[in-house]
Motif scaffolding. Sequence first.
Motif, mmCIF file in Angstrom:
data_model
loop_
_atom_site.group_PDB
_atom_site.id
_atom_site.type_symbol
_atom_site.label_atom_id
_atom_site.label_comp_id
_atom_site.label_asym_id
_atom_site.label_seq_id
_atom_site.Cartn_x
_atom_site.Cartn_y
_atom_site.Cartn_z
ATOM 1 N N GLY A 128 0.810 -1.215 0.000
ATOM 2 C CA GLY A 128 0.000 0.000 0.000
ATOM 3 C C GLY A 128 0.839 1.259 0.000
ATOM 4 N N ARG A 129 1.898 1.255 0.806
ATOM 5 C CA ARG A 129 2.767 2.432 0.867
ATOM 6 C C ARG A 129 3.509 2.631 -0.451
ATOM 7 N N GLN A 130 3.938 1.525 -1.066
ATOM 8 C CA GLN A 130 4.637 1.650 -2.339
ATOM 9 C C GLN A 130 3.696 2.165 -3.429
ATOM 10 N N CYS A 131 2.452 1.733 -3.379
ATOM 11 C CA CYS A 131 1.460 2.224 -4.346
ATOM 12 C C CYS A 131 1.227 3.717 -4.153
ATOM 13 N N ALA A 132 1.215 4.159 -2.904
ATOM 14 C CA ALA A 132 1.032 5.582 -2.620
ATOM 15 C C ALA A 132 2.201 6.390 -3.166
ATOM 16 N N LEU A 133 3.404 5.830 -3.039
ATOM 17 C CA LEU A 133 4.597 6.513 -3.552
ATOM 18 C C LEU A 133 4.517 6.642 -5.076
ATOM 19 N N ILE A 134 4.181 5.532 -5.732
ATOM 20 C CA ILE A 134 4.064 5.549 -7.196
ATOM 21 C C ILE A 134 2.974 6.517 -7.635
ATOM 22 N N GLY A 135 1.857 6.478 -6.940
ATOM 23 C CA GLY A 135 0.750 7.361 -7.278
ATOM 24 C C GLY A 135 1.113 8.825 -7.127
ATOM 25 N N ALA A 136 1.866 9.155 -6.091
ATOM 26 C CA ALA A 136 2.272 10.540 -5.871
ATOM 27 C C ALA A 136 3.184 11.025 -6.987
ATOM 28 N N VAL A 137 4.097 10.162 -7.419
ATOM 29 C CA VAL A 137 5.007 10.528 -8.501
ATOM 30 C C VAL A 137 4.239 10.754 -9.795
ATOM 31 N N LYS A 138 3.322 9.845 -10.123
ATOM 32 C CA LYS A 138 2.567 9.977 -11.368
ATOM 33 C C LYS A 138 1.629 11.177 -11.350
ATOM 34 N N ALA A 139 1.086 11.488 -10.178
ATOM 35 C CA ALA A 139 0.196 12.653 -10.079
ATOM 36 C C ALA A 139 0.972 13.942 -10.327
ATOM 37 N N ARG A 140 2.208 13.982 -9.856
ATOM 38 C CA ARG A 140 3.020 15.191 -9.996
ATOM 39 C C ARG A 140 3.661 15.293 -11.381
ATOM 40 N N THR A 141 4.138 14.165 -11.895
ATOM 41 C CA THR A 141 4.846 14.154 -13.185
ATOM 42 C C THR A 141 4.289 13.039 -14.066
ATOM 43 N N PRO A 142 3.095 13.239 -14.605
ATOM 44 C CA PRO A 142 2.425 12.158 -15.354
ATOM 45 C C PRO A 142 3.160 11.688 -16.595
ATOM 46 N N ASP A 143 4.022 12.528 -17.158
ATOM 47 C CA ASP A 143 4.707 12.136 -18.386
ATOM 48 C C ASP A 143 5.975 11.318 -18.127
ATOM 49 N N VAL A 144 6.443 11.276 -16.900
ATOM 50 C CA VAL A 144 7.646 10.504 -16.589
ATOM 51 C C VAL A 144 7.308 9.018 -16.522
ATOM 52 N N PHE A 145 8.091 8.214 -17.201
ATOM 53 C CA PHE A 145 7.882 6.758 -17.222
ATOM 54 C C PHE A 145 8.367 6.176 -15.902
ATOM 55 N N VAL A 146 7.448 5.679 -15.114
ATOM 56 C CA VAL A 146 7.796 5.082 -13.823
ATOM 57 C C VAL A 146 7.948 3.581 -13.993
ATOM 58 N N ASN A 147 9.159 3.100 -13.788
ATOM 59 C CA ASN A 147 9.458 1.677 -13.859
ATOM 60 C C ASN A 147 9.485 1.156 -12.422
ATOM 61 N N ALA A 148 8.454 0.446 -12.028
ATOM 62 C CA ALA A 148 8.327 -0.026 -10.650
ATOM 63 C C ALA A 148 9.035 -1.361 -10.491
ATOM 64 N N ARG A 149 10.025 -1.376 -9.621
ATOM 65 C CA ARG A 149 10.816 -2.580 -9.439
ATOM 66 C C ARG A 149 10.246 -3.439 -8.323
ATOM 67 N N VAL A 150 10.076 -4.717 -8.632
ATOM 68 C CA VAL A 150 9.552 -5.701 -7.682
ATOM 69 C C VAL A 150 10.718 -6.599 -7.268
ATOM 70 N N ASP A 151 11.069 -6.560 -5.986
ATOM 71 C CA ASP A 151 12.273 -7.257 -5.531
ATOM 72 C C ASP A 151 12.024 -8.616 -4.900
ATOM 73 N N THR A 152 10.922 -9.232 -5.224
ATOM 74 C CA THR A 152 10.606 -10.545 -4.658
ATOM 75 C C THR A 152 11.601 -11.614 -5.087
ATOM 76 N N HIS A 153 12.252 -11.419 -6.230
ATOM 77 C CA HIS A 153 13.227 -12.394 -6.729
ATOM 78 C C HIS A 153 14.662 -11.906 -6.527
#
Length: 312
Positions: A128-153
């Motif tokens: 949930g916190r990571q989603c909030a972080l991603i959402g905040a970035v996209k809301a502020r800079t919608p044109d920036v390509f956000v590559n979300a890294r998943v570190d489960t592996h």
Amino acid sequence: MDTNPGDTPSRRFADLHRPGLPFVLPTTWDYALGALLAAEGFPAVGTTSLGLAAVAGYADGDAVGVDGTVELARRLCGLAALVSVDIADGFSEVPERVADLVERLAAYGVVGVNIEDGRNGGALADVGRQCALIGAVKARTPDVFVNARVDTHWLQDRPGPLAETLERATAYAGSGADGIFVPGLVDAGVVEAVVGAVSAPLNVLFQPGGRTVRRLGELGVARVSLGSLLYRSAVRAAFDTACAADESGREEGRGGSGAVRAVGAVGGGPVPGYSDIAALLPGVPSAGAATGAGAGAATGAATGAATGSGKH
């Protein structure tokens, strides 16, 4: 002259992500290499947080690296290549502060950022916190390509369940992430499963001796990152060159001390892994104790020389 209002740097970067036809994203820690890569026709270059940290002498992901990251990005944006920046975990747990950083980078011309959910000690951020972080970035800079890294592996001794990887990837894409990056994926079936289940294009880490970029494309991958591989390869080459020039060092069998255990035998040795480099930096007592991506670099999921986009 007619112009296409949709032909922006951000759009061009997003268009590079074509499932089945992946592009290679090389990463740099200095301007000169970035200039060389751009001059040789690479359409985009990224930064490596490990390389930047090692050059300045601090642990990867340390917040003191923010200014160096921003300054390199500013200079790289003057090149004839699109620029994506590895911002580790955002250098903050506060979404607004991470959004401030990305907005600052975007003002210089950065078109993409890589944000990871790995935390110190091998932990993963709350979804949930990571989603909030991603959402905040996209809301502020919608044109920036956000590559979300998943570190489960990446951060654990054994890869987490596929279900956890898919849960995180799906949640991040749903929060606005434009791409999903899962370093440490080595099983073809798992790669295809992630591609099939997640709407955002998949980015994986290049593994020397592993699957070719063409084969990864056949699995549906859209982007192949080099992570910290170029920096670690440069360390290997520089050490070998120094030892070759030092005849007395060769006679003394340089390369066997604990300080250079990471680099190993002189001449033709393996490229050091992420945790090997991290162990040479302040605040990281040993390769086995390296935090963040370094913990994962010692695992079987990150085989051999490729270990280490780590934190790019």
